[in-house]
Design an enzyme around this catalytic site. Structure first.
Site, mmCIF file in Angstrom:
data_model
loop_
_atom_site.group_PDB
_atom_site.id
_atom_site.type_symbol
_atom_site.label_atom_id
_atom_site.label_comp_id
_atom_site.label_asym_id
_atom_site.label_seq_id
_atom_site.Cartn_x
_atom_site.Cartn_y
_atom_site.Cartn_z
ATOM 1 N N CYS A 186 18.708 -4.548 63.129
ATOM 2 C CA CYS A 186 19.638 -5.551 63.657
ATOM 3 C C CYS A 186 18.868 -6.459 64.599
ATOM 4 O O CYS A 186 18.258 -5.983 65.560
ATOM 5 C CB CYS A 186 20.796 -4.886 64.404
ATOM 6 S SG CYS A 186 21.909 -6.097 65.166
ATOM 7 N N ASP A 191 21.698 -7.101 54.913
ATOM 8 C CA ASP A 191 21.363 -6.390 56.143
ATOM 9 C C ASP A 191 19.929 -5.869 56.092
ATOM 10 O O ASP A 191 19.225 -5.849 57.095
ATOM 11 C CB ASP A 191 22.353 -5.230 56.337
ATOM 12 C CG ASP A 191 22.267 -4.605 57.705
ATOM 13 O OD1 ASP A 191 21.660 -5.202 58.597
ATOM 14 O OD2 ASP A 191 22.831 -3.512 57.886
#
Length: 313
Positions: free
Chosen positions: A253, A28
């Site tokens: 993101c 991530d």
């Protein structure tokens, strides 16, 4: 460097004795980097994180390279992580094709990633929420049949940049559906960092009331509004013992531009050390790792703890 003996350990009542940190920096944290990070640098990052005491390190994602180019080297990276002993190396899989790729390399822990909101499901998975759950069903069932641990990520649990506030009941419905598919644990994501402690407690309570036990829940906070640590503390007070964090505060993101960095693992460890909560993580070694990674990326770490501990007098 800070003075010896700091932070002073002052335990608070009602907290777990130990917290498992689910380190997401290598996946991530790096997935949204514009410049491709060399495979060997990613592998060394994971090795250093393991050496610092982290026992769950999310390694990569078996998504189509078109969607996340940074992680196109999953097949090359994963075999380089042999020899880390008991360190768990979960990987993300979006569908059965991703599962096939992961299983072929011997992955023993996988994660599917869903959404509590329709807009993010459409942007991230090109499906409705219910269609995405249907896509996950064979992935989870096949993984479980193979003896593989399955984590279910649930994004947009506290707010959505397109839909605004997300009703607690809506989140509970999708979380319960993921659990019913067979997920061993659920990670509740504050993708754009808008949660506050009361909201965290309310969601965890509602999940318990729906039959989802606290022991299967993890939390994944972003620090957009500086609330990640306070939200984590609220979760710990509720009994949560799994917390996602990213070394050096890396990450965002690619499908939600308002999502800023993850909770920095160093900031989390500093707080937990001060509270007397065991993590098994060597803060000095972790900080050195994040300083090294920041050098590879060509910019300083956003983690306040990294900056404080790496400051040269």
């Amino acid at each position: 460097m800070t003075a010896a003996g700091l932070p002073m350990r002052v335990p608070a009542p009602g907290l777990p004795a130990r917290v498992r940190i689910h380190e997401v920096g290598a996946r991530d944290g790096l997935q949204n980097e514009k410049s491709v990070v060399p495979t060997e640098v990613k592998a060394e990052f994971v090795r250093r994180l393991a050496a610092a005491g982290l026992t769950t390190i999310e390694a990569t994602s078996f998504v189509h390279p078109k969607w996340v180019p940074q992680l196109a080297d999953a097949e090359q990276l994963f075999p380089r992580l042999d020899g880390l002993g008991d360190v768990a190396l979960p990987v993300l899989v979006p569908n059965e094709r991703g599962l096939d790729r992961a299983l072929a390399l011997g992955a023993r822990r996988i994660a599917v990633f869903g959404s509590a909101t329709e807009t993010f499901a459409a942007r991230n998975l090109n499906r409705t929420v219910d269609e995405s759950l249907a896509m996950f069903e064979p992935v989870v069932s096949r993984a479980k049949a193979a003896g593989v641990h399955v984590r279910g990520y649930l994004s947009m649990c506290f707010g959505d940049p397109w839909e605004g506030a997300v009703p607690v009941a809506q989140v509970v419905r999708v979380a319960k559906a993921l659990e019913d598919l067979g997920c061993d644990e659920l990670s509740l994501g504050d993708t754009i960092g808008v949660a506050t402690p009361g909201h965290v407690t309310a969601l965890l309570t509602a999940l318990n009331e729906a039959g989802v036990p606290t022991g299967t829940l993890g939390v994944h906070f972003h620090d957009t509004y500086g609330q990640a640590l306070s939200n984590t503390l609220a979760a710990l007070q509720h009994g949560v013992t799994t917390v996602d964090a990213s070394a050096g505060g890396l990450g965002g993101c690619p499908y939600a531009k308002s999502a800023t960095g993850n909770l920095a693992t160093e900031d989390l460890v500093w707080m937990l050390d001060g509270l007397g909560v065991d993590t098994g993580v060597d803060l000095g070694a972790l900080t050195a790792t994040s300083v090294w990674m920041a050098e590879q990326l060509g910019r300083p770490s956003p983690s306040r703890t990294v900056r404080a501990l790496s400051h040269k007098e």
